[in-house]
Write an enzyme that holds these catalytic residues in place. Structure first.
Site, PDB file in Angstrom:
ATOM      1  N   LYS A  56       0.832  -1.207   0.000  1.00 13.72           N
ATOM      2  CA  LYS A  56       0.000   0.000   0.000  1.00 13.72           C
ATOM      3  C   LYS A  56       0.866   1.257   0.000  1.00 13.72           C
ATOM      4  O   LYS A  56       0.585   2.225  -0.722  1.00 13.72           O
ATOM      5  CB  LYS A  56      -0.928  -0.002   1.215  1.00 13.72           C
ATOM      6  CG  LYS A  56      -2.024  -1.051   1.168  1.00 13.72           C
ATOM      7  CD  LYS A  56      -2.844  -1.036   2.452  1.00 13.72           C
ATOM      8  CE  LYS A  56      -3.933  -2.086   2.448  1.00 13.72           C
ATOM      9  NZ  LYS A  56      -4.733  -2.063   3.701  1.00 13.72           N
ATOM     10  N   ALA A  78      -1.174   1.218   6.380  1.00 14.58           N
ATOM     11  CA  ALA A  78      -1.388   0.181   7.393  1.00 14.58           C
ATOM     12  C   ALA A  78      -2.260  -0.925   6.823  1.00 14.58           C
ATOM     13  O   ALA A  78      -3.068  -0.703   5.913  1.00 14.58           O
ATOM     14  CB  ALA A  78      -2.047   0.775   8.640  1.00 14.58           C
ATOM     15  N   ASP A  79      -2.075  -2.119   7.367  1.00 16.28           N
ATOM     16  CA  ASP A  79      -2.966  -3.230   7.019  1.00 16.28           C
ATOM     17  C   ASP A  79      -3.240  -4.048   8.276  1.00 16.28           C
ATOM     18  O   ASP A  79      -2.324  -4.344   9.047  1.00 16.28           O
ATOM     19  CB  ASP A  79      -2.358  -4.135   5.954  1.00 16.28           C
ATOM     20  CG  ASP A  79      -3.363  -5.179   5.494  1.00 16.28           C
ATOM     21  OD1 ASP A  79      -4.271  -4.819   4.718  1.00 16.28           O
ATOM     22  OD2 ASP A  79      -3.269  -6.345   5.929  1.00 16.28           O
ATOM     23  N   THR A  80      -4.513  -4.388   8.463  1.00 20.84           N
ATOM     24  CA  THR A  80      -4.934  -5.135   9.645  1.00 20.84           C
ATOM     25  C   THR A  80      -5.393  -6.531   9.247  1.00 20.84           C
ATOM     26  O   THR A  80      -6.165  -6.693   8.300  1.00 20.84           O
ATOM     27  CB  THR A  80      -6.075  -4.399  10.373  1.00 20.84           C
ATOM     28  OG1 THR A  80      -5.612  -3.104  10.787  1.00 20.84           O
ATOM     29  CG2 THR A  80      -6.533  -5.177  11.602  1.00 20.84           C
ATOM     30  N   ALA A 115       0.127  -4.008  10.607  1.00 21.60           N
ATOM     31  CA  ALA A 115       1.447  -3.558  10.176  1.00 21.60           C
ATOM     32  C   ALA A 115       1.325  -2.109   9.739  1.00 21.60           C
ATOM     33  O   ALA A 115       0.407  -1.752   8.996  1.00 21.60           O
ATOM     34  CB  ALA A 115       1.961  -4.412   9.022  1.00 21.60           C
TER      35      ALA A 115
END
Length: 207
Positions: A56, A78-80, A115
């Site tokens: 991203k 961010a990635d969840t 992250a």
């Protein structure tokens, strides 16, 4: 780069924007990245979150480099990922997906990984991975049907939003609450401040 340091949030998530605003940080632009978020075959939850956050950030960096007003900005992505053991739960788009997620989470522990990836104006990349452990109560079929009917789960990792109705399902949470919402605030602000972004510039008269 000259002038005021700028920040681009590589997300269209209202939750991530709201969390940054809560810390007195108002991004100059939102540039959601068009990235395939499907986990790779056999990919572990931690690795998936790290890979997608970096993807991203990289995608948004390419877009920002074409924008004269935003070139040279900080980029925060961010990635969840929600996981039960090694199983990665989907970002639910369909009611059946949400129901399946809730049945799997019912009465069990799960982990939420976010992250965070920061690209600096000099092109340096800094990344952190945060883990929170969550336990849900045992959900009845009425709980599941009612929650699915709320629509709150749409697009949410694991099929729930902890800051909403689903907060009443949480028996125990160990670690960062904002991580479960979608952006670990302490770590994100620390990354920004550590790389020279003026994290306190929006604090004046914030109340």
């Amino acid at each position: 780069m000259t002038g005021r340091l700028k920040l681009v949030l590589a997300s269209g998530s209202p939750r991530r924007l709201s969390l940054l605003n809560q810390a007195g940080i108002d991004p100059d632009a939102l540039r959601p990245a068009d990235v395939d978020e499907t986990p790779e075959r056999g990919e572990l939850p931690r690795a998936c979150a790290n890979r997608l956050a970096r993807a991203k950030a990289d995608a948004t960096l390419k877009a920002v480099q074409l924008d004269d007003d935003l070139r040279g900005s900080f980029i925060l992505a961010a990635d969840t990922v929600v996981a039960v053991g090694r199983r990665i739960l989907p970002k639910a788009d369909l009611a059946d997906e949400a129901s399946q997620c809730l049945r799997l989470l019912s009465g069990r522990n799960h982990r939420v990984y976010t992250a965070v990836c920061l690209v600096t104006p000099k092109g340096n990349c800094r990344q952190r991975l945060i883990e929170t452990r969550v336990r849900f109560k045992r959900l009845t079929e009425e709980d599941i049907r009612g929650y699915v009917g709320s629509g709150e789960w749409r697009g949410k990792a694991g099929g729930y939003a902890v800051q909403g109705i689903a907060g009443s399902f949480v028996v125990k949470l160990v670690g960062s609450y904002t991580n479960v919402v979608g952006l670990p605030l302490y770590e994100s602000v620390s990354l920004l401040g550590g790389e020279g972004f003026p994290i306190r510039s929006g604090w004046l008269n914030a109340g």
